[in-house]
Design a protein around this motif. Structure first.
Motif, PDB file in Angstrom:
ATOM      1  N   CYS A 127      39.886 -24.141   7.457  1.00 47.79           N
ATOM      2  CA  CYS A 127      40.606 -24.226   6.571  1.00 47.79           C
ATOM      3  C   CYS A 127      40.770 -25.735   5.966  1.00 47.79           C
ATOM      4  CB  CYS A 127      42.045 -23.679   6.863  1.00 47.79           C
ATOM      5  SG  CYS A 127      41.841 -21.846   7.198  1.00 47.79           S
TER       6      CYS A 127
ATOM      7  N   LYS B  52      40.684 -16.932   2.436  1.00 44.19           N
ATOM      8  CA  LYS B  52      42.012 -17.352   2.686  1.00 44.19           C
ATOM      9  C   LYS B  52      43.275 -17.210   1.973  1.00 44.19           C
ATOM     10  CE  LYS B  52      39.174 -21.526   4.369  1.00 44.19           C
ATOM     11  NZ  LYS B  52      38.922 -22.715   4.068  1.00 44.19           N
ATOM     12  N   THR B  53      43.173 -16.683   0.859  1.00 43.98           N
ATOM     13  CA  THR B  53      44.072 -16.343  -0.344  1.00 43.98           C
ATOM     14  C   THR B  53      43.635 -15.010  -0.872  1.00 43.98           C
ATOM     15  OG1 THR B  53      44.789 -18.483  -0.686  1.00 43.98           O
ATOM     16  CG2 THR B  53      45.546 -17.134  -2.368  1.00 43.98           C
TER      17      THR B  53
ATOM     18  N   GLN C  55      45.137  -9.925  12.391  1.00 41.06           N
ATOM     19  CA  GLN C  55      45.690 -10.485  10.975  1.00 41.06           C
ATOM     20  C   GLN C  55      45.191  -9.231   9.877  1.00 41.06           C
ATOM     21  OE1 GLN C  55      44.901 -14.523   9.806  1.00 41.06           O
ATOM     22  NE2 GLN C  55      44.030 -14.973  11.696  1.00 41.06           N
TER      23      GLN C  55
ATOM     24  N   THR D  71      45.788 -16.281   7.861  1.00 40.54           N
ATOM     25  CA  THR D  71      45.503 -17.648   7.857  1.00 40.54           C
ATOM     26  C   THR D  71      43.914 -17.695   7.336  1.00 40.54           C
ATOM     27  OG1 THR D  71      46.765 -18.020   9.845  1.00 40.54           O
ATOM     28  CG2 THR D  71      44.909 -19.688   9.401  1.00 40.54           C
ATOM     29  N   SER D  72      43.030 -16.958   7.739  1.00 43.67           N
ATOM     30  CA  SER D  72      41.689 -17.004   7.370  1.00 43.67           C
ATOM     31  C   SER D  72      41.064 -15.897   8.126  1.00 43.67           C
ATOM     32  CB  SER D  72      41.089 -18.339   7.259  1.00 43.67           C
ATOM     33  OG  SER D  72      40.902 -18.542   9.001  1.00 43.67           O
TER      34      SER D  72
END
Length: 597
Positions: A210, A301-302, A261, A273-274
């Motif tokens: 990241c 990541k987004t 996640q 987070t990733s």
């Protein structure tokens, strides 16, 4: 595109997107909000501090305003006012942004609408918008010319360049790729592109680490077995909100953490987070996520999270110390329930709540970032840490949009309680000083401030609160002028008045005057160790009278101002009388502390 922009020819959606992009490039701290009611127009909010904001209300109107359009603007103002009340912020200025300059009548109408509330009104019309267009031509080209096609074209060139067999020389390849990235940076108003050829000794895997601002990244393998790292970076913090990257992908979570996640994202919309993923379809051509075979692994990541607009405000309540208002910064939902996170005005306390739809409650988590206290306003720190300090073992209520959502015990860990109490005590003292000082002292770096500085701040606050301070002393020094040496009788009662000054780093605050009283048993002259030419009178305590000194604040009258920094000595009181004075001062200080609790 050259010449005057014919705004009336373009769609309202494109105009609003262009104007929002201009503002995000001009105001790098802008945040996108969309009121839950109203006409659905785009608003950008810029926090000037924790309680004050500027608002940019964007409208597509490019021709003389009609009554219906004025009604939309009035409705937007009313809904925005309600939104900021929920956010517990005050609007400093409201910018009405559109490609239309106001008539005198329109300007008078808009000011009457807004400025009666004490908010400054600014009409950012055609002149301002055309100025932004001249400054950021890539935005205009992207929407109203062939900018999008050029971005896709250069992205394709970047991909194909990595696969050319004649580019096996790393230096040549990297220079060519950087030229392409430079062109992409100029064409794309939302994203920048970073590329570099990895050394054969760089053993990182295909999943890049990241980095700040990076929304997508991957490593491509060239025909010559070389490797190229490519990152896509947001130009502004809200670039991916204004222009999200849309694609289909397959998340390939491997570790337990990655699986957790992914599960939280699917079930609650929680950010991650990733995660490793494979892009399997991409409507927007990018130099990452896709290779020549159409499928590529990388790190995601987004994402454009499923944002909920139903949560407008949050707070914690305990009857012992009232309500702590929080700023909601994320609210999402998924297949199983909802999630939101919020922070306090100092951004050092963050709370997250995961609500399970099939149950009546949920789970609470919170975290602290004490390193972010630097330069925060002392009153904001007091507000947050008073609540946390006093409610540490209490059952508190979580309120969402003013309605009770959950009761839970705050239950802070012992080590966190110690930090919270220390921060609260320092913040209270600093706020006392700021109320009396000639300038505001921001909160210091909590991890760098010394014990001596903390003690100085707290002693100054005690004096300002009317408390008498009794302390032990070993010596006091006074600068001597000329060759004169004072001749005292010993023991002597000594008094002097000095300013109460608090210093933190390069900043210093003057708060008033304090008088110190003590009994000296002897004195001697000594040279300053740094400046040999300066002499000091060093006072020492008397064995019988002891080494207690009494310090109290005095009003800044004419006698005080004349006598400041002057040493006065008189015959001391009887020993028993002095000891009684010290005992009374110490008792008064203890009584004061009890009253303050």
């Amino acid at each position: 595109m050259t010449g005057r922009i014919p705004w009336t020819r373009y769609s309202g959606e494109d105009i609003e997107s262009v104007l929002a992009t201009f503002i995000s490039l001009e105001e790098r701290d802008a945040i996108k909000i969309r009121p839950s009611r109203g006409d659905g127009g785009i608003d950008l909010i810029v926090y000037l501090d924790a309680e004050t904001v500027d608002i940019y209300q964007i409208k597509k109107f490019a021709e003389n305003l009609k009554n219906g359009q004025k009604a939309q603007i009035e409705n937007s103002w009313q809904e925005l006012s309600a939104t900021t009340v929920d956010l517990h912020v005050k609007i400093n200025s409201w910018h009405l942004v559109m490609p239309l300059d106001p008539t005198n009548e329109n300007l008078r109408w808009a000011k009457e609408l807004v400025e009666t509330s004490g908010t400054k009104f600014v009409w950012d019309g055609l002149s301002r918008v055309d100025g932004w267009a001249s400054k950021h031509p890539e935005v205009i080209d992207y929407y109203f010319s062939n900018g999008k096609e050029e971005v896709s074209e250069y992205a394709a060139k970047l991909l194909s360049m990595a696969n050319l067999p004649d580019c096996s020389d790393p230096a040549i390849l990297e220079n060519r790729l950087r030229d392409l990235c430079s062109h992409l940076d100029k064409l794309d108003p939302y994203y920048a592109y970073s590329v570099h050829v990895l050394s054969e000794y760089d053993k990182r895997d295909d999943f890049c680490a990241c980095a700040p601002g990076v929304v997508m990244s991957q490593i491509l393998v060239t025909p010559g077995a070389g490797r190229i790292a490519i990152d896509v970076i947001e130009k502004t913090p809200i670039a991916s909100m204004l222009h999200p990257l849309r694609f289909s992908l397959k998340i390939t979570a491997g570790t337990d953490d990655e699986k957790e996640q992914a599960k939280n994202f699917i079930e609650y919309g929680m950010p991650f987070t990733s995660l490793p993923a494979e892009v399997i379809d991409q409507a927007y051509q990018l130099p990452v996520g896709r290779s020549c075979d159409g499928i590529r692994k990388g790190i995601i990541k987004t994402l454009d999270l499923p944002t909920s607009t139903c949560i407008r405000s949050a707070s914690l309540f305990w009857e012992g110390c009232g309500e702590l208002h929080l700023i909601v910064d994320k609210a999402t939902h998924g297949t199983k329930g909802a999630f939101f996170s919020a922070h306090d005005a100092t951004e050092t306390f963050r709370l997250s709540f995961k609500w399970i739809g099939s149950q009546s409650g949920g789970t609470i988590n919170y975290e602290f970032s004490f390193n972010k206290l630097l330069n925060k306003r002392s009153r904001d720190v007091v507000r947050t840490y008073r609540f946390l300090s006093e409610a540490e073992d209490e059952k508190v209520e979580l309120r969402i949009d003013g309605t009770s959502a959950l009761y839970f015990y705050l239950g802070l860990r012992d080590d966190v309680v110690a930090e919270v109490n220390a921060i609260y005590g320092l913040a209270v003292a600093l706020e006392t000083i700021n109320r009396a000082a000639d300038g505001e002292m921001p909160f210091p770096d909590y991890f760098k401030i010394t014990k001596g500085e903390v003690a100085n701040i707290k002693d100054a606050a005690r004096l300002l609160d009317g408390e008498t301070i009794v302390y032990s002393w070993e010596s006091h020094g006074f600068n001597l002028e000329g060759d004169e040496v004072p001749n005292f009788e010993y023991p002597s009662l000594a008094r002097w008045i000095k300013p109460i000054a608090v210093k933190l780093g390069s900043k210093e605050a003057f708060c008033g005057f304090a008088q110190t009283t003590l009994v000296i048993g002897s004195s001697e002259c000594s040279a300053d160790q740094i400046k040999d030419s300066e002499r000091k009178l060093v006072l020492s305590p008397d064995d019988q009278y002891g080494n207690k000194a009494i310090c109290a604040m005095v009003p800044p009258n004419e006698d005080v101002l004349k006598g400041r920094d002057t040493l006065w000595t008189v015959r001391p009181p009887k020993l028993d009388d002095w000891l009684t004075m010290v005992e009374a001062a110490e008792s008064s200080a203890q009584d004061f502390k009890q009253l303050s609790k």
